[in-house]
Design an enzyme around this catalytic site. Structure first.
Site, short mmCIF file in Angstrom:
data_model
loop_
_atom_site.label_atom_id
_atom_site.label_comp_id
_atom_site.label_asym_id
_atom_site.label_seq_id
_atom_site.Cartn_x
_atom_site.Cartn_y
_atom_site.Cartn_z
N ASP A 261 154.89 -3.37 40.10
CA ASP A 261 156.04 -4.21 40.41
C ASP A 261 156.78 -3.69 41.63
OD1 ASP A 261 155.71 -5.96 38.14
OD2 ASP A 261 156.39 -4.29 36.90
N ASP B 172 151.94 1.92 41.90
CA ASP B 172 152.78 1.19 40.97
C ASP B 172 152.48 -0.29 41.18
OD1 ASP B 172 154.82 0.55 39.14
OD2 ASP B 172 156.30 0.40 40.76
#
Length: 630
Positions: free
Chosen positions: A156, A154
């Site tokens: 963020d 991922d």
């Protein structure tokens, strides 16, 4: 000595507690050490979890880390005190050709000055460097990295760690402005300030009652606030413990604060609750606590939709994102080991490109800000706008578009295969993009990703994320992907656990003493009630009973105060992230259930071999502790 019945005249409060003895022994060396004389015993994940590895490291130091196997060419540099140091060298071609072969070299630990052994930085030039406990990777479920062919990330709060003091404050201020100017809330809100240290992950918001809760692994409410006012024990029992049917504490009546993005909205919700209670005339009567939470969520969504937050981050990424020069070496190491790498993020392409340029651009935070696409060389596939967790459902019919990096234009694809436009039989732009190696997409579902990476089994994928629900739970529960959770708060937590190990030992001793005194009280009460005792002995027993009850109350108060003091060292309001009293917190329980691995930073992966076999400690039930040898 065996346990005695309360009514037995030879009753003794001294009971065998081998489990307690085990839990209190620890190595007294000045730095955390993961091997000691207790290395043949491993304590229960259920009793110290989910941070079994974490707790054993900092309390009993009873870890066992297996030897790591590495695929590389071996070169002896020198020998000292009979110990050979190894240097590992490899090129991308050599690594990709032999990464999954059986030809391995066993890496030997060099030992340490205090006689203990710890995980070593496998790729360090000199070898034999210990990994700080705050940087270690903890294992809940066995994971052999040799079975992993693709590692995904991922973006963020995983690859990109945001600065809470600036980014969360920015999100808070933007949300307040939306509430006032778009949703009609009083202008007084504009004067409010945000304490970014106040909220923590793992809390639950009671939308209907305006309460913020911290629960243990069994969903019992242990800490509760109405706005910023702490609820008494009686209030907690009356609200959450007196019904015949236990509440599930799930949507739609409750909201889980399980991401760092949610901390600002939780704080704002608490402020609104206090404001409504203090100024009922300033909030319309039809706006209850649940409606206020809904408005906060709407304001947050407005900030994201109009680009308020992302425009500010794009202007000054160094102000809102921590620079991490280890990201590129980490991804290179994974790719050199023969594995594919991919990025799946809910952010759209324009913002993703800005953030990844900042992380992978090879410049200092004060250097020039020039966006390019060089960072794409570190990935095989990048999927933006993925709409996780829906992305993890293969039956999702979300369209997959290919992104042209230069223009950001979206091009139709057929499951990732370029689709020529009507009247144009050759999709030149897509072929040109494909030659670069990495392909960028938007939308789609996990089935598209598996096809693009030629993944035959979901267990061949390791996905690294920060969001229990959006990244870890769905990818693990629905797909069977192997998972690693990034918990930045863990770095401070394990350091404090190590510093407070003596205090925590005293707490256990106090708890045992309290148990012992209570057992004596129960025995005396039983004897007074059912045994034929003369008046003289009865008065003597009543006097002893009074003394014991006084001692029990004193110990209880001392123990409660000491425990409160310990928890406040972790957080002044909510205490230790992974604990609620002596129980694992709800957040910790989720970490244990759904994360195969967990650690404080994604870059900690570079400290371990890409072929490491991660093994958890053995599970024990309560009855097994009494059978362990001392």
């Amino acid at each position: 000595m065996s346990q005695c019945f309360y009514s037995n005249p030879t009753f003794s409060a001294t009971l065998p507690r081998p489990s307690i003895i085990l839990s209190l022994e620890y190595d007294s060396s000045p730095t955390p050490c993961l091997y000691n004389t207790l290395s043949t015993m491993r304590l229960s994940k259920r009793h110290f979890s989910p941070s079994l590895s974490l707790c054993l490291s900092v309390i009993s130091s009873g870890f066992r880390f297996p030897g790591r196997k590495f695929q590389a060419r071996r070169q002896f540099l020198n020998s000292s005190a009979g110990t050979s140091q190894l240097c590992f060298k490899s090129s991308m071609e050599e690594q990709r050709a032999s990464a999954l072969s059986e030809n391995v070299v066993q890496f030997h630990n060099l030992g340490s000055m205090d006689g203990c052994e710890a995980p070593h930085k496998w790729s360090s030039p000199g070898g034999g460097k210990k990994i700080d406990i705050s940087k270690q990777i903890f294992c809940n479920r066995s994971l052999n990295m040799r079975n992993i062919i693709a590692v995904g990330f991922d973006m963020d709060y995983t690859l990109a760690q945001y600065k809470s003091e600036t980014f969360e404050s920015l999100a808070y201020e933007g949300t307040v402005r939306k509430l006032v100017y778009d949703l009609g809330y009083p202008s007084e809100l504009l004067e409010w300030t945000f304490d970014w240290n106040y909220m923590v992950r793992g809390l639950v918001l009671d939308k209907k009652r305006g309460n913020i809760l911290k629960m243990d692994r069994h969903k019992y409410v242990k800490v509760a606030y109405h706005g910023f006012r702490e609820l008494s024990k009686e209030d907690k029992v009356d609200i959450y413990g007196s019904s015949l049917i236990r509440d599930s504490f799930d949507e739609p009546d409750y909201a889980l604060i399980d991401t760092l993005f949610s901390l600002a909205e939780a704080y704002l919700f608490a402020q609104l609750v206090d404001f409504k209670d203090s100024n009922p005339e300033k909030i319309p009567k039809d706006v209850d606590y649940a409606r206020m939470y809904k408005d906060v969520r709407a304001a947050v969504d407005l900030c994201h939709r109009d680009g308020t937050l992302k425009q500010m981050v794009a202007k000054e990424p160094n102000r809102y994102i921590n620079e991490d020069t280890t990201i590129v070496p980490l991804i290179k190491m994974i790719r050199d080991s023969g594995r594919s790498t991919f990025l799946v993020t809910n952010s759209l392409w324009d913002y993703t490109n800005i953030v990844m340029n900042f992380l992978c651009g090879g410049r200092t935070i004060h250097g020039p800000h020039t966006c390019n696409f060089d960072w794409l060389q570190y990935f095989d596939v990048v999927i933006t706008g993925s709409a996780k967790p829906g992305f993890f459902h293969e039956e999702s019919r979300a369209n997959l578009f290919e992104v042209e990096p230069q223009s950001g234009m979206l091009i139709n694809t057929d499951n990732g295969t370029p689709m020529p436009q009507v009247g144009d039989p050759s999709p030149k732009i897509l072929l040109k993009s494909k030659d670069k190696g990495c392909r960028v997409f938007q939308g789609g579902n996990v089935g598209h990703l598996h096809s693009l990476l030629s993944i035959e089994s979901s267990s061949q994928v390791l996905y690294v994320g920060d969001h229990i629900y959006g990244d870890i739970l769905r990818s693990k529960k629905v797909l069977g992907w192997r998972t690693m959770l990034v918990v930045p708060e863990l770095e401070k937590e394990v350091e404090l656990l190590w510093e407070l190990r003596d205090m925590r030992k005293q707490h256990i001793l106090m708890r045992n003493e309290r148990d012992s005194v209570e057992d004596k009280i129960h025995h005396l009460n039983w004897s007074l009630k059912f045994e034929d005792i003369n008046e003289s002995d009865k008065q003597e027993m009543l006097s002893a009973l009074k003394d014991l009850e006084s001692k029990r109350d004193q110990i209880r108060l001392s123990h409660q105060e000491a425990q409160r003091e310990c928890h406040q060292k972790f957080h002044k309001v909510w205490g230790q992230l992974m604990k609620t009293g002596y129980q694992s917190s709800r957040f910790a329980h989720q970490v244990e259930r759904f994360a195969c691995l967990y650690t404080s930073q994604v870059s900690n992966l570079r400290l371990y071999s890409p072929d490491k076999y991660y093994r958890p400690s053995e599970d024990f039930m309560s009855h097994e502790f009494h059978l362990l040898p001392l």
